[in-house]
Design a protein around this motif. Structure first.
Motif, PDB file in Angstrom:
ATOM      1  N   HIS A 181       0.846  -1.122   0.210  1.00  0.00           N
ATOM      2  CA  HIS A 181       0.141   0.064   0.011  1.00  0.00           C
ATOM      3  C   HIS A 181       0.947   1.292   0.026  1.00  0.00           C
ATOM      4  CE1 HIS A 181      -4.310  -1.293   0.385  1.00  0.00           C
ATOM      5  NE2 HIS A 181      -3.781  -2.352   0.867  1.00  0.00           N
ATOM      6  N   ARG A 182       1.882   1.204   0.810  1.00  0.00           N
ATOM      7  CA  ARG A 182       2.845   2.339   0.775  1.00  0.00           C
ATOM      8  C   ARG A 182       3.371   2.702  -0.674  1.00  0.00           C
ATOM      9  NH1 ARG A 182       6.185   5.301   4.296  1.00  0.00           N
ATOM     10  NH2 ARG A 182       5.246   4.350   6.057  1.00  0.00           N
ATOM     11  N   TYR A 183       3.986   1.555  -1.213  1.00  0.00           N
ATOM     12  CA  TYR A 183       4.403   1.808  -2.530  1.00  0.00           C
ATOM     13  C   TYR A 183       3.237   2.500  -3.555  1.00  0.00           C
ATOM     14  CZ  TYR A 183       7.010   0.903  -7.110  1.00  0.00           C
ATOM     15  OH  TYR A 183       7.799   1.068  -8.055  1.00  0.00           O
ATOM     16  N   MET A 184       2.226   1.796  -3.509  1.00  0.00           N
ATOM     17  CA  MET A 184       1.133   2.178  -4.393  1.00  0.00           C
ATOM     18  C   MET A 184       0.957   3.845  -4.120  1.00  0.00           C
ATOM     19  SD  MET A 184      -1.290   1.468  -6.744  1.00  0.00           S
ATOM     20  CE  MET A 184      -1.074  -0.190  -6.585  1.00  0.00           C
ATOM     21  N   ALA A 185       0.999   4.224  -2.785  1.00  0.00           N
ATOM     22  CA  ALA A 185       0.413   5.366  -2.468  1.00  0.00           C
ATOM     23  C   ALA A 185       1.774   6.292  -3.263  1.00  0.00           C
ATOM     24  CB  ALA A 185       0.570   5.855  -1.129  1.00  0.00           C
ATOM     25  N   ILE A 186       2.919   6.071  -3.256  1.00  0.00           N
ATOM     26  CA  ILE A 186       4.015   6.689  -3.742  1.00  0.00           C
ATOM     27  C   ILE A 186       3.785   6.819  -5.183  1.00  0.00           C
ATOM     28  CG2 ILE A 186       6.400   6.763  -4.221  1.00  0.00           C
ATOM     29  CD1 ILE A 186       6.745   5.305  -1.529  1.00  0.00           C
ATOM     30  N   ARG A 187       3.564   5.720  -5.940  1.00  0.00           N
ATOM     31  CA  ARG A 187       3.501   5.822  -7.262  1.00  0.00           C
ATOM     32  C   ARG A 187       2.175   6.787  -7.728  1.00  0.00           C
ATOM     33  NH1 ARG A 187       6.295   2.031 -10.406  1.00  0.00           N
ATOM     34  NH2 ARG A 187       5.569   3.341 -12.161  1.00  0.00           N
ATOM     35  N   ILE A 188       0.933   6.670  -7.136  1.00  0.00           N
ATOM     36  CA  ILE A 188      -0.125   7.567  -7.315  1.00  0.00           C
ATOM     37  C   ILE A 188       0.240   9.051  -7.117  1.00  0.00           C
ATOM     38  CG2 ILE A 188      -2.696   8.079  -6.682  1.00  0.00           C
ATOM     39  CD1 ILE A 188      -2.937   5.141  -6.263  1.00  0.00           C
ATOM     40  N   LEU A 189       1.002   9.240  -6.080  1.00  0.00           N
ATOM     41  CA  LEU A 189       1.297  10.653  -5.897  1.00  0.00           C
ATOM     42  C   LEU A 189       2.344  11.128  -6.991  1.00  0.00           C
ATOM     43  CD1 LEU A 189       2.032  10.184  -2.078  1.00  0.00           C
ATOM     44  CD2 LEU A 189       0.366  11.817  -3.155  1.00  0.00           C
ATOM     45  N   GLU A 190       3.318  10.333  -7.454  1.00  0.00           N
ATOM     46  CA  GLU A 190       4.081  10.722  -8.696  1.00  0.00           C
ATOM     47  C   GLU A 190       3.098  11.146  -9.811  1.00  0.00           C
ATOM     48  OE1 GLU A 190       6.697   7.391  -8.751  1.00  0.00           O
ATOM     49  OE2 GLU A 190       8.027   8.333  -7.014  1.00  0.00           O
ATOM     50  N   ILE A 191       2.056  10.174 -10.089  1.00  0.00           N
ATOM     51  CA  ILE A 191       1.104  10.228 -11.205  1.00  0.00           C
ATOM     52  C   ILE A 191       0.518  11.450 -11.235  1.00  0.00           C
ATOM     53  CG2 ILE A 191      -1.019   9.136 -12.318  1.00  0.00           C
ATOM     54  CD1 ILE A 191       0.428   6.414 -11.656  1.00  0.00           C
ATOM     55  N   LEU A 192       0.110  12.051  -9.805  1.00  0.00           N
ATOM     56  CA  LEU A 192      -0.593  13.149  -9.812  1.00  0.00           C
ATOM     57  C   LEU A 192       0.366  14.340  -9.730  1.00  0.00           C
ATOM     58  CD1 LEU A 192      -3.085  12.220  -6.847  1.00  0.00           C
ATOM     59  CD2 LEU A 192      -3.608  12.580  -9.398  1.00  0.00           C
ATOM     60  N   GLY A 193       1.646  14.275  -9.776  1.00  0.00           N
ATOM     61  CA  GLY A 193       2.545  15.207  -9.630  1.00  0.00           C
ATOM     62  C   GLY A 193       2.665  15.880  -8.274  1.00  0.00           C
ATOM     63  N   SER A 194       2.424  15.283  -7.193  1.00  0.00           N
ATOM     64  CA  SER A 194       2.329  15.812  -6.076  1.00  0.00           C
ATOM     65  C   SER A 194       3.591  15.564  -5.193  1.00  0.00           C
ATOM     66  CB  SER A 194       1.045  15.565  -5.105  1.00  0.00           C
ATOM     67  OG  SER A 194       1.051  16.158  -3.928  1.00  0.00           O
ATOM     68  N   GLN A 195       4.164  16.431  -4.692  1.00  0.00           N
ATOM     69  CA  GLN A 195       5.235  16.450  -3.733  1.00  0.00           C
ATOM     70  C   GLN A 195       4.664  15.499  -2.387  1.00  0.00           C
ATOM     71  OE1 GLN A 195       6.795  20.171  -2.663  1.00  0.00           O
ATOM     72  NE2 GLN A 195       7.853  20.695  -4.308  1.00  0.00           N
ATOM     73  N   HIS A 196       5.583  14.705  -1.815  1.00  0.00           N
ATOM     74  CA  HIS A 196       5.366  13.891  -0.734  1.00  0.00           C
ATOM     75  C   HIS A 196       6.783  13.657  -0.015  1.00  0.00           C
ATOM     76  CE1 HIS A 196       7.120  10.291  -2.585  1.00  0.00           C
ATOM     77  NE2 HIS A 196       6.603  10.686  -3.680  1.00  0.00           N
ATOM     78  N   GLN A 197       6.376  12.832   1.280  1.00  0.00           N
ATOM     79  CA  GLN A 197       7.328  12.814   2.163  1.00  0.00           C
ATOM     80  C   GLN A 197       7.537  11.134   2.244  1.00  0.00           C
ATOM     81  OE1 GLN A 197       6.644  14.890   5.842  1.00  0.00           O
ATOM     82  NE2 GLN A 197       6.365  16.732   4.566  1.00  0.00           N
ATOM     83  N   LEU A 198       6.787  10.506   1.626  1.00  0.00           N
ATOM     84  CA  LEU A 198       6.887   8.845   1.785  1.00  0.00           C
ATOM     85  C   LEU A 198       8.116   8.478   1.180  1.00  0.00           C
ATOM     86  CD1 LEU A 198       3.025   7.926   0.861  1.00  0.00           C
ATOM     87  CD2 LEU A 198       4.206   8.304   3.079  1.00  0.00           C
TER      88      LEU A 198
END
Length: 281
Positions: A181-198
């Motif tokens: 789930h964590r990896y999925m979240a990272i990939r989706i945030l990248e697809i959305l073009g959003s900065q993240h701290q994961l």
């Protein structure tokens, strides 16, 4: 009021496999993680999650899609069909037509729609026909992404090789675990073009099992997970029958998701206590 992310679907989106008793329905999941990171970048983001485990496509359409659109979200994630594909008698052409109609309805909302292919999970040879159904489903999902290029964004889960690693999966072999789930979240945030701290921590070494241990594990898996699942299907019951959507009313993740859940639990307990006192009188 800020932007809104609404998650629609079944156990994949609810968060099954990423167990967390301090959150609704005892899970967290990739959608919660995405919402939290979006809110860290911009605290005005709101989030709703309507997904419930074991839901089939028709119930998701009837219960979640119009409810999601009514919230006027900026982003809607839509994953449905995994439970339908596992039905013993399933007309795939009719199912896929209903799925396409649902996507068309979502795409007409004006929101950015995230569509997912289904991962090609390794299965016992007896279950190979279900893999063929999954391939057919994935083909239609990709076609729909091309059909709606301005509104639909494809999350091509099927193509992510890291999920071939058993350490990304929960014990039932059907749902991602916390790492998945964590990896999925990272990939989706990248697809959305959003900065993240994961961050994704390297997986630990695989514990090698002997052929006998592998056989014993597969037998236990079939006994504990596969047979009960098909038994529930034959009886017409699901694991989600007694559950409500985790975040039916949009929340501000920046205000603390666990804190808001505790507040909700206290309010429910006070209401129950008040009803009990009223009945005594």
């Amino acid at each position: 009021m800020g932007r809104l992310f609404v998650a629609v679907g079944d156990s994949f989106t609810e968060g099954v496999g990423d167990w967390e008793p301090r959150l609704p329905n005892g899970v967290r999941g990739w959608a919660d993680r995405v919402a939290k990171q979006l809110s860290k970048a911009d605290p005005s983001w709101r989030y709703a999650n309507l997904a419930i485990r074991s839901r089939r496509l028709d119930r998701i359409i009837n219960e979640q899609i119009d409810a999601a659109i009514a919230l006027k979200p900026d982003v809607i994630s839509f994953y449905a069909g995994g439970n339908d594909i596992l039905e013993l008698r399933q007309d795939m052409d009719r199912f896929l037509d209903r799925y396409e109609a649902a996507v068309d309805r979502l795409a007409s909302s004006g929101a950015q729609i995230l569509l997912f292919t289904g991962f090609d999970i390794p299965v016992h040879p007896a279950l190979v026909p279900f893999k063929h159904r999954n391939w057919k489903f994935n083909d239609r999902v990709r076609q729909l992404a091309r059909k709606h290029p301005d509104t639909v964004t494809l999350v091509d889960y099927w193509a992510w090789d890291i999920y071939h690693d058993q350490r990304m999966w929960d014990i039932d072999k059907l749902h991602m675990n916390r790492a998945g789930h964590r990896y999925m979240a990272i990939r989706i945030l990248e697809i959305l073009g959003s900065q993240h701290q994961l961050e994704f921590q390297p997986l630990e070494d695989i514990r090698r099992l002997s052929p006998v241990q592998l056989l014993q594990r597969d037998i236990e898996w079939i006994r504990q997970w596969v047979l009960p699942m098909f038994g529930r299907r034959l009886r017409g019951i699901t694991l989600g029958d007694s559950l409500e959507p985790r975040w039916e009313t949009p929340i501000y993740p920046a205000k603390g998701m666990k804190k808001q859940f505790r507040r909700r639990q206290r309010a429910a307990a006070e209401l129950l206590h008040g009803d009990a006192e009223g009945s005594v009188r």
